[in-house]
Design an enzyme around this catalytic site. Structure first.
Site, PDB file in Angstrom:
ATOM      1  N   HIS A 296       0.809  -1.218   0.000  1.00 24.00           N
ATOM      2  CA  HIS A 296       0.000   0.000   0.000  1.00 24.00           C
ATOM      3  C   HIS A 296       0.837   1.261   0.000  1.00 24.00           C
ATOM      4  CE1 HIS A 296      -3.250  -2.764   1.121  1.00 24.00           C
ATOM      5  NE2 HIS A 296      -4.056  -1.836   0.661  1.00 24.00           N
ATOM      6  N   GLY A 297       2.005   1.191   0.548  1.00 27.49           N
ATOM      7  CA  GLY A 297       2.811   2.399   0.562  1.00 27.49           C
ATOM      8  C   GLY A 297       4.152   2.199   1.233  1.00 27.49           C
TER       9      GLY A 297
END
Lengths: 352, 471
Positions: free
Chosen positions: B324-325
């Site tokens: 996700h990041g």
């Protein structure tokens, strides 16, 4: 042929459904976003006032009410001869975002009544009216409403624009048009079209303007707008211009035998360290206050009052349950604070 | 160019018209055997225009990934080639997304200057299309799918604009067969697709964006607000991310449907889940399916004993979080979910049908856990997340700011869930549905137009990008 007939019938159905949908959406908009239609003010006390009686706001606060016959937001019934205090200002004083009985003018009237001072307050606060517009309209406002004691003007900025001041001083300010004729006038009668216009306008403004993620930038921009977008800081020239401006205001108020009181409402902001502050520059405030004092104009600075209220009660004077806290228009608590402060100031002036 | 923009509406209309023209009998006859290739080329060019609108340089990157996947598919019998192709795709993802993160983390750990970072622009959607490329390579290698001879088809699968920048992560075995079928722009598809698209748009620009105003302010200045306000902001974020992401997925599904292609549902009422395992069967289904099939099972799944199962679960969820990041907050988020999955696996023995009251209690407990995890997902860093948690449970004084859009969103969610529950065939595993109307009737048209009117009238007009664009 059969297909073409089917398409035509379907398009007719769409047309009928569209009319019905606009009607339903207009009923919704009547309670969600209904400022009314602007009409050019015949008296010149404001650039325009509201044609429609019923107003509502549901996108920034929740409030509904009725304007008076002149198109201003006054819930306190007052005859023209009973006006002691005339209140001028912007959408904050227009107070569409709070119930009428929570507005500055109503609360001030109540305080005047309960305290025995008995001054009647009449509000001609109008959406979009800056300090310059109110100053330019001051003479006509005093001529029309002839308050006996005070005229109060709201300002959101104490660093004024040279250009805007010059326009007011030379009488060359262009009045804001009201679009009270033609197709646009009739389209405004459909509440949903007004909401649609607002949404499209806001979306286009977003596309045109740079995105102001930082709260301070947005508030600064707002201050700049109020000051005409110009932050000229050439001290001697500015000082001279400011004095001329104050002199003009003092003369106009004096010619109608009323005391002029200017109150300053700074934007509040939440700082990066989690503290709350106001956006007014202390030097600018001091300079403005000094200029007011030089010409016998009373000045009220709401900065410390807003901050003290936050320190004690953790309340912010702007913002609603459907917007950001601390931003936008005065909320109920903000109106209370302003009304209390104005009352105290007037009592102080009166020596009571 | 986002889905919620005038530019996209114009762009999409043009694509629909072009695709529709190819379906006209006269044109179809003229195209003959080239019919499919022409249609797919139109969509492919449109997809590259859509992607290039963000930054034209991104097109070279996606083309590179596509060529790698295509060649790996053709040479799938060579294990070395397949492994190298997957590594190349992962390296591309790793460099653009994680290089600076690991360099900075390493430097911080050893207190050295992080002068080795590179100023990359993170290509939009890279996490999604690299996963799709790996999905294609793996499916071909495992024999689930025949290697696609047409480069255009592979390129279209990877770059198809409805799902390119923020998913859903469509499996090659689900999408590629559709390219060989007679799928086209039709009245029925437009009717269904536009309604699904509008439903997603409503969730995004009305609900998610209005919630973002509140969430952004509270998460930015947590020390100013009271405990109750922070708790409300956490709940608001749980709803914001759901409406934002599921709204985008609906728009992707709807626009694909307009063009005649079907995507699977990506969200299925995740907040009625009775446990974390069920949550991951309902939340971002395409990602959880991908992680399960290509990571968890590849690691051994649950075939190598209990301890190894838990390790595999943790690793899958941590990597899923990192996907996700590039931030330790996502690692913590993933680890928390991994731990919860392990705990659930440890203690669940039977699958008895629970009473309604028990199910509600379990769902509430799951939601509370998920909301607490979202704090890490949303916060800029771990210390901010901890400040928020501390403020929430300390009952310190602060600005009380209750937000009406949170209530509105909650009511909307509850009403939709109740409707879905009543309609669901299996009450044990309740499924959502798209309430598609027959737009041939005047009553349906009125409802439809009112819905569009409300979407425009209530839309938040400030800037609010899709949350998952950053991934």
């Amino acid at each position: 042929m059969k297909n073409a007939k089917g398409v035509v019938i379907w398009l007719l159905k769409c047309f009928v459904a569209g009319i019905a949908a606009v009607a339903i959406l207009s009923v919704f908009s009547l309670f969600y976003y209904n400022h009314g239609i602007r009409k050019t003010s015949e008296t010149g006390a404001t650039d325009y006032s509201w044609e429609n009686q019923f107003h509502s706001v549901g996108y920034e606060g929740f409030a509904w009410g009725f304007n008076d016959a002149d198109g201003y937001n006054n819930a306190y019934m007052l005859g023209r001869e009973d006006i002691d205090i005339l209140l001028m200002g912007s959408s904050h004083m227009n107070a569409y975002n709070v119930p009428q009985k929570s507005s500055v003018s109503y609360l001030l009237n109540q305080k005047m009544e309960t305290s025995g001072a008995g001054y009647g307050v009449y509000n001609i606060g109008m959406e979009g009216h800056t300090f310059y517009m109110c100053s330019d309209n001051l003479k006509d406002a005093l001529e029309t409403y002839a308050p006996h004691k005070y005229v109060i003007i709201e300002t959101r900025s104490v660093k004024l624009s040279m250009e805007r001041m010059e326009e007011v001083l030379t009488g060359t300010r262009k009045r804001t048009p009201a679009f009270d004729s033609g197709l646009i006038y009739y389209m405004q009668k459909v509440p949903y079209f007004c909401l649609l216009h607002r949404q499209i306008r806001d979306m286009c403004d977003l596309n045109d303007a740079s995105l102001a993620d930082d709260n301070n930038d947005a508030a600064e921009a707002s201050d700049n707008n109020d000051s005409g977008g110009a932050l000229e800081n050439q001290a001697p020239e500015y000082h001279t211009q400011l004095n001329r401006f104050m002199e003009m205001l003092a003369e106009e108020a004096g010619s109608y035998n009323v005391k002029l009181l200017v109150f300053y409402m700074p934007n509040t902001c939440i700082n990066d360290d989690g503290t709350v502050g106001t956006l007014g520059n202390p030097q600018d405030i001091a300079e403005f206050a000094a200029a007011c004092s030089d010409y016998g104009i009373e000045f009220l600075d709401m900065s410390d009052i807003f901050l003290e209220n936050y320190r004690q009660n953790y309340e912010l004077p702007f913002g609603f349950s459907n917007t950001e806290a601390g931003k936008g228009h005065l909320n109920r608590r903000g109106h209370e604070l302003v009304a209390d402060a104005l009352f105290d100031k007037i009592m102080e002036i009166e020596g009571k | 160019m986002t889905f919620a923009s005038i530019t996209f509406i114009v762009f999409f209309t043009l694509v629909l018209v072009l695709e529709g023209i190819t379906n006209v009998r006269v044109v179809k006859e003229k195209l003959g055997n080239h019919f499919y290739i022409v249609r797919h080329m139109i969509l492919l060019i449109a997809s590259y225009i859509f992607y290039g609108w963000w930054d034209w340089r991104f097109c070279f990157l996606i083309l590179f990934v596509t060529v790698t996947a295509y060649l790996a598919g053709l040479l799938h019998q060579n294990k070395t080639v397949v492994v190298m192709a997957v590594c190349v795709v992962l390296v591309v993802l790793g460099i653009f997304k994680y290089y600076n993160f690991f360099v900075e983390s390493f430097c911080e750990l050893f207190s050295i200057s992080s002068a080795g970072t590179i100023n990359f622009i993170l290509p939009v959607g890279i996490s999604f299309y690299t996963f799709q490329a790996i999905s294609y390579i793996a499916d071909v290698r495992l024999g689930r799918l025949q290697a696609e001879r047409s480069f255009v088809n592979v390129a279209l699968y990877i770059a198809f604009f409805p799902q390119l920048v923020a998913g859903p992560i469509v499996k090659a075995s689900e999408f590629l067969p559709q390219l060989s079928e007679d799928r086209n722009v039709s009245i029925r598809n437009l009717e269904t697709g536009l309604q699904i698209f509008m439903f997603g748009l409503f969730k995004k620009i009305v609900l998610a964006d209005n919630l973002s105003v509140y969430v952004d302010e509270v998460f930015r200045y947590p020390t100013v607000f009271s405990a109750g306000t922070i708790a409300m902001a956490v709940v608001s974020y749980a709803m914001q991310i759901y409406f934002d992401f599921s709204g985008y997925s609906d728009m992707a599904i709807g626009s694909a449907k307009c063009l005649g292609y079907d995507f699977s549902r990506n969200f299925n009422m995740p907040y009625i889940s009775k446990n974390v395992s069920e949550f991951w069967k309902r939340w971002h289904i395409s990602l959880s399916t991908w992680l399960k099939e290509y990571l968890y099972i590849s690691l051994g799944g649950n075939r190598k004993g209990k301890i190894r199962t838990y390790i595999n679960l943790m690793l899958t969820m941590v990597l899923g979080g990192l996907w996700h990041g590039a931030n330790w907050t996502f690692v913590v988020w993933g680890a928390l979910h991994g731990a919860a999955l392990c705990v659930h696996k440890m203690f669940v023995r039977t699958h008895r049908k629970g009473s309604a009251a028990r199910n509600i209690l379990y769902a509430a407990a799951t939601d509370i856990f998920v909301c607490l995890c979202w704090i890490f997902f949303r916060a800029d860093n771990i210390s901010t997340a901890l400040v928020i948690i501390q403020r929430m449970f300390s009952f310190d004084r602060g600005v009380r700011h209750l937000y009406s859009w949170t209530i509105v969103s909650l009511i909307f969610m509850i009403v939709c869930h109740i409707k879905a529950y009543r309609r669901s065939a299996s009450k044990e595993f309740c499924s959502g549905y798209y309430a598609v109307m027959d737009l041939g009737k005047v009553s349906s048209l009125i409802i439809w137009f009112v819905f569009i009117g409300l979407t425009i009238g209530l839309a938040y007009t400030g800037a609010s990008p899709f949350i998952y664009f950053q991934f």
